[in-house]
Design a protein around this motif. Sequence first.
Motif, mmCIF file in Angstrom:
data_model
loop_
_atom_site.group_PDB
_atom_site.id
_atom_site.type_symbol
_atom_site.label_atom_id
_atom_site.label_comp_id
_atom_site.label_asym_id
_atom_site.label_seq_id
_atom_site.Cartn_x
_atom_site.Cartn_y
_atom_site.Cartn_z
ATOM 1 N N PHE A 260 -47.224 45.664 23.042
ATOM 2 C CA PHE A 260 -48.001 44.760 22.203
ATOM 3 C C PHE A 260 -48.810 43.752 23.027
ATOM 4 O O PHE A 260 -49.949 43.432 22.690
ATOM 5 N N LEU A 261 -48.226 43.269 24.125
ATOM 6 C CA LEU A 261 -48.851 42.182 24.878
ATOM 7 C C LEU A 261 -49.803 42.660 25.960
ATOM 8 O O LEU A 261 -50.861 42.047 26.177
ATOM 9 N N PHE A 262 -49.447 43.746 26.652
ATOM 10 C CA PHE A 262 -50.175 44.107 27.871
ATOM 11 C C PHE A 262 -51.013 45.379 27.738
ATOM 12 O O PHE A 262 -51.555 45.855 28.735
ATOM 13 N N ALA A 263 -51.121 45.927 26.527
ATOM 14 C CA ALA A 263 -51.900 47.164 26.361
ATOM 15 C C ALA A 263 -53.369 46.934 26.684
ATOM 16 O O ALA A 263 -54.044 47.828 27.218
ATOM 17 N N ASP A 264 -53.879 45.737 26.373
ATOM 18 C CA ASP A 264 -55.282 45.452 26.668
ATOM 19 C C ASP A 264 -55.515 45.211 28.146
ATOM 20 O O ASP A 264 -56.641 45.312 28.631
ATOM 21 N N VAL A 265 -54.432 44.918 28.901
ATOM 22 C CA VAL A 265 -54.571 44.695 30.345
ATOM 23 C C VAL A 265 -54.639 46.023 31.084
ATOM 24 O O VAL A 265 -55.522 46.232 31.937
ATOM 25 N N TRP B 9 -49.243 50.490 29.687
ATOM 26 C CA TRP B 9 -48.660 49.871 28.494
ATOM 27 C C TRP B 9 -49.307 50.398 27.216
ATOM 28 O O TRP B 9 -49.251 49.727 26.170
ATOM 29 N N GLY B 10 -49.866 51.598 27.251
ATOM 30 C CA GLY B 10 -50.612 52.113 26.105
ATOM 31 C C GLY B 10 -49.770 52.307 24.855
ATOM 32 O O GLY B 10 -50.215 52.019 23.743
ATOM 33 N N ASN B 11 -48.559 52.815 24.985
ATOM 34 C CA ASN B 11 -47.653 52.988 23.845
ATOM 35 C C ASN B 11 -46.229 52.772 24.321
ATOM 36 O O ASN B 11 -45.983 52.528 25.511
ATOM 37 N N ILE B 12 -45.283 52.906 23.422
ATOM 38 C CA ILE B 12 -43.908 52.535 23.753
ATOM 39 C C ILE B 12 -43.272 53.510 24.740
ATOM 40 O O ILE B 12 -42.464 53.111 25.593
ATOM 41 N N ILE C 280 -44.861 55.265 27.139
ATOM 42 C CA ILE C 280 -45.413 54.966 28.464
ATOM 43 C C ILE C 280 -44.849 53.651 28.984
ATOM 44 O O ILE C 280 -44.567 53.501 30.186
ATOM 45 N N SER C 281 -44.641 52.693 28.094
ATOM 46 C CA SER C 281 -44.080 51.403 28.507
ATOM 47 C C SER C 281 -42.663 51.556 29.026
ATOM 48 O O SER C 281 -42.254 50.863 29.967
ATOM 49 N N ILE C 282 -41.878 52.469 28.421
ATOM 50 C CA ILE C 282 -40.512 52.714 28.905
ATOM 51 C C ILE C 282 -40.549 53.272 30.327
ATOM 52 O O ILE C 282 -39.752 52.873 31.193
ATOM 53 N N LEU C 283 -41.467 54.201 30.590
ATOM 54 C CA LEU C 283 -41.608 54.731 31.943
ATOM 55 C C LEU C 283 -42.026 53.628 32.925
ATOM 56 O O LEU C 283 -41.554 53.578 34.071
ATOM 57 N N THR C 284 -42.916 52.733 32.498
ATOM 58 C CA THR C 284 -43.326 51.627 33.350
ATOM 59 C C THR C 284 -42.145 50.705 33.644
ATOM 60 O O THR C 284 -41.959 50.246 34.781
ATOM 61 N N ALA D 208 -41.496 47.690 23.658
ATOM 62 C CA ALA D 208 -42.301 47.336 22.488
ATOM 63 C C ALA D 208 -43.074 46.038 22.726
ATOM 64 O O ALA D 208 -44.276 45.936 22.407
ATOM 65 N N ILE D 209 -42.394 45.043 23.310
ATOM 66 C CA ILE D 209 -43.064 43.770 23.610
ATOM 67 C C ILE D 209 -44.189 43.989 24.621
ATOM 68 O O ILE D 209 -45.312 43.476 24.460
ATOM 69 N N GLY D 210 -43.904 44.758 25.669
ATOM 70 C CA GLY D 210 -44.924 45.008 26.683
ATOM 71 C C GLY D 210 -46.110 45.764 26.133
ATOM 72 O O GLY D 210 -47.263 45.503 26.509
#
Length: 289
Positions: free
Chosen positions: A161-166, A171-174, A176-180, A157-159
């Motif tokens: 929120f913070l890194f989706a624009d990067v 880091w598009g959603n939670i 995908i972030s879990i897989l990352t 969730a933190i990633g």
Amino acid sequence: MNQPFDTWQQRFETLRSNKFFEAFVIAIIVISALVIGAKTYEEETSRFEQWLLYLDLAITVFFLVEILIRIAAEGSLIRFFRRGWNVFDFVIVTASLIPMDDSEMVLLARLLRIFRVLRLVSMIPELQMLLSALVKSIPRMGYVVLLMFIIFYIYAAIGSFLFADVDSFLWGNISISILTLFRIATFEDWTDILYATQEVYAWSWIYYLTFIFLTAFIFLNMMIGIVLDVMQKESAALDVLTNGEDVDETHALRNEVSEMRSQLDRMEAALSGQRADNARTDIDKNRQD
């Protein structure tokens, strides 16, 4: 009437517990695994296909005879199926009887023959101990996995929120972030992800290092500790069982020796009585003369 049956049962039990026979069974299991692996090279083994079928048939017949010997050694089907590994072996052997000639059952027959390799576990007590420790440690590891999921969810969730624009691909959603994060936990090119976010957020290394410290070091060591603890308990239980079997064998030998001694005492007493009677008879004959 039971004496011939007991004699044959003792012979089968002696054969089953023979170390050379056990080693031969293990060798056949290994050969069976090699035959299964050889069949995956269809082009190279096409000219030996008929011989491989004969070898597979011979292995199947051997396993059938071996399981019948073990059943005969137990002397009772109920006693044989009381042990879980015997049930496992029986299911694997009987399932291997599915013929390979039927085109509709070829895939199922091949899959079932693959599981014959697992019979190594039932033949080697140390492998049984390892598998039992793994199964018994799963419930305890479940709480560690639950705590890991909570950490993954928070960091994802933190990633997001913070890194989706990067990098929205990572880091598009939670989800995908879990897989990352799973990719980072396995150290699969995680430094590329770190450098990409550090170009925008120089402090992002704190995010990655704390996550790696929690997952790769703390939680992994916790799981290893659980498995080792269960393995120690299983090893101690195996030692107690082995020592108990040795004690039972010692008691049985002592009982047999005591029975033999009592029989010898009775025979000596009978012989002594017969000698005394003969001596009295000789004395009476001498007096009459």
